[in-house]
Design a protein around this motif. Structure first.
Motif, PDB file in Angstrom:
ATOM      1  N   MET A  47       6.418   4.222  -1.081  1.00  0.00           N
ATOM      2  CA  MET A  47       5.924   5.114  -2.124  1.00  0.00           C
ATOM      3  C   MET A  47       6.760   6.371  -2.297  1.00  0.00           C
ATOM      4  O   MET A  47       7.006   6.791  -3.438  1.00  0.00           O
ATOM      5  N   PRO A  48       7.227   7.046  -1.236  1.00  0.00           N
ATOM      6  CA  PRO A  48       8.059   8.242  -1.454  1.00  0.00           C
ATOM      7  C   PRO A  48       9.284   7.957  -2.320  1.00  0.00           C
ATOM      8  O   PRO A  48       9.676   8.786  -3.148  1.00  0.00           O
ATOM      9  N   GLU A  49       9.887   6.774  -2.138  1.00  0.00           N
ATOM     10  CA  GLU A  49      11.055   6.428  -2.942  1.00  0.00           C
ATOM     11  C   GLU A  49      10.656   6.120  -4.384  1.00  0.00           C
ATOM     12  O   GLU A  49      11.399   6.422  -5.325  1.00  0.00           O
ATOM     13  N   LEU A  50       9.475   5.534  -4.578  1.00  0.00           N
ATOM     14  CA  LEU A  50       9.001   5.267  -5.940  1.00  0.00           C
ATOM     15  C   LEU A  50       8.711   6.566  -6.672  1.00  0.00           C
ATOM     16  O   LEU A  50       9.008   6.711  -7.869  1.00  0.00           O
ATOM     17  N   ILE A  51       8.128   7.527  -5.956  1.00  0.00           N
ATOM     18  CA  ILE A  51       7.855   8.835  -6.567  1.00  0.00           C
ATOM     19  C   ILE A  51       9.153   9.486  -7.011  1.00  0.00           C
ATOM     20  O   ILE A  51       9.240  10.051  -8.109  1.00  0.00           O
ATOM     21  N   GLU A  52      10.177   9.412  -6.172  1.00  0.00           N
ATOM     22  CA  GLU A  52      11.471  10.006  -6.507  1.00  0.00           C
ATOM     23  C   GLU A  52      12.128   9.260  -7.657  1.00  0.00           C
ATOM     24  O   GLU A  52      12.739   9.878  -8.543  1.00  0.00           O
ATOM     25  N   ALA A  53      12.007   7.945  -7.679  1.00  0.00           N
ATOM     26  CA  ALA A  53      12.672   7.148  -8.712  1.00  0.00           C
ATOM     27  C   ALA A  53      12.034   7.337 -10.081  1.00  0.00           C
ATOM     28  O   ALA A  53      12.736   7.413 -11.100  1.00  0.00           O
ATOM     29  N   PHE A  54      10.717   7.421 -10.136  1.00  0.00           N
ATOM     30  CA  PHE A  54      10.027   7.491 -11.428  1.00  0.00           C
ATOM     31  C   PHE A  54       9.619   8.916 -11.812  1.00  0.00           C
ATOM     32  O   PHE A  54       9.191   9.144 -12.941  1.00  0.00           O
ATOM     33  N   ARG A  55       9.725   9.856 -10.836  1.00  0.00           N
ATOM     34  CA  ARG A  55       9.342  11.248 -11.092  1.00  0.00           C
ATOM     35  C   ARG A  55       7.906  11.330 -11.595  1.00  0.00           C
ATOM     36  O   ARG A  55       7.586  12.014 -12.559  1.00  0.00           O
ATOM     37  N   ARG A  56       7.040  10.609 -10.915  1.00  0.00           N
ATOM     38  CA  ARG A  56       5.623  10.586 -11.252  1.00  0.00           C
ATOM     39  C   ARG A  56       4.806  10.729  -9.971  1.00  0.00           C
ATOM     40  O   ARG A  56       5.298  10.401  -8.887  1.00  0.00           O
ATOM     41  N   PRO A  57       3.566  11.191 -10.082  1.00  0.00           N
ATOM     42  CA  PRO A  57       2.717  11.294  -8.897  1.00  0.00           C
ATOM     43  C   PRO A  57       2.327   9.905  -8.373  1.00  0.00           C
ATOM     44  O   PRO A  57       2.338   8.924  -9.120  1.00  0.00           O
ATOM     45  N   TYR A  58       1.972   9.834  -7.102  1.00  0.00           N
ATOM     46  CA  TYR A  58       1.661   8.545  -6.476  1.00  0.00           C
ATOM     47  C   TYR A  58       0.520   7.823  -7.165  1.00  0.00           C
ATOM     48  O   TYR A  58       0.536   6.604  -7.300  1.00  0.00           O
ATOM     49  N   TRP A  59      -0.507   8.598  -7.607  1.00  0.00           N
ATOM     50  CA  TRP A  59      -1.667   7.938  -8.199  1.00  0.00           C
ATOM     51  C   TRP A  59      -1.311   7.277  -9.525  1.00  0.00           C
ATOM     52  O   TRP A  59      -1.881   6.254  -9.882  1.00  0.00           O
TER      53      TRP A  59
END
Length: 243
Positions: A47-59
């Motif tokens: 998830m931390p990498e997904l947050i960085e890749a999409f620039r969106r909050p985890y939820w």
């Protein structure tokens, strides 16, 4: 808002803006290419990498993945990045009580020390609520809000068996309280139960007396901003605990 409150409010907003998982409204729409990219990355990307890749909050990422029917891969669930409860098969099984296993204190008599014997419930003793129900009519008590009440009946719901003493006094002098009205203490002292200290007002008037609308405009603004500050700090604290 005074300078100190404004500075505290600005500092809290600045800290919140720096949190990658802050639960603010996700105004950036998901494009088709974003969804395709998420389909490719979600099964095996932490998830931390997904947050960085999409620039969106985890939820936001979790919600979109759920909407698209995406799942984590078996390899990811077995990796160190996955939650332990999802990664391990039947976690905690080795430390659970097994069927037929006896506890360490089976058959051991327990005797409490100190003043335990003095403070135990005696046979036939009643709990606090049960004892209140058996109190005779005319008994008085004081609520946690400092309101003196008197028992007026033995039947009906428990909450209707007691009535505020100042209400009884008012009705004896002035009759039944009209719907939408309440009786309040003029000097705010709930122990000063005298007819001259009682006042009949509407519930709307009581609300006006107990809200920020009775304060000057500049003070009302400060109270509202402090309320927003407390809410922002509370949300940040809750989200930090969830991570």
């Amino acid at each position: 808002m005074n300078p100190i409150a404004q500075q505290a409010f600005d500092d809290a907003l600045a800290r919140l803006d720096g949190m990658p998982g802050r639960r603010t409204k996700d105004r950036k729409p998901w494009l088709l290419e974003d969804e395709d990219r998420l389909c490719a990355l979600y099964p095996n990307t932490p998830m931390p990498e997904l947050i960085e890749a999409f620039r969106r909050p985890y939820w936001s990422i979790y919600n979109k993945a759920y909407a698209l029917g995406l799942k984590r891969s078996e390899a990811y669930l077995a990796s160190e990045h996955a939650c332990r409860l999802r990664r391990e098969n039947n976690p905690g099984a080795g430390t659970r009580f097994q069927k037929g296993q006896a506890s360490w204190n089976k058959g051991v008599s327990y005797v409490a020390g100190g003043r335990s014997a003095e403070t135990r419930f005696k046979p036939g003793a009643l709990s606090g609520k049960a004892a209140l129900l058996l109190q005779p009519v005319g008994t008085e008590r004081v609520t946690k809000d400092g309101i003196r009440q008197r028992k007026i009946r033995d039947d009906g719901p428990p909450q209707r068996r007691w009535k505020s003493v100042h209400m009884i006094l008012w009705e004896e002098s002035n009759g039944t309280v009209p719907p939408g009205h309440i009786v309040v203490f003029r000097d705010k002292n709930t122990e000063h139960i005298e007819i001259d200290n009682l006042e009949l007002i509407t519930r709307a008037e009581n609300m006006r007396r107990n809200t920020i609308h009775r304060y000057p405009p500049e003070l009302k603004s400060t109270i509202r901003q402090l309320g927003k500050l407390k809410k922002a700090i509370s949300e940040a604290s809750n989200e930090k605990q969830d991570d």
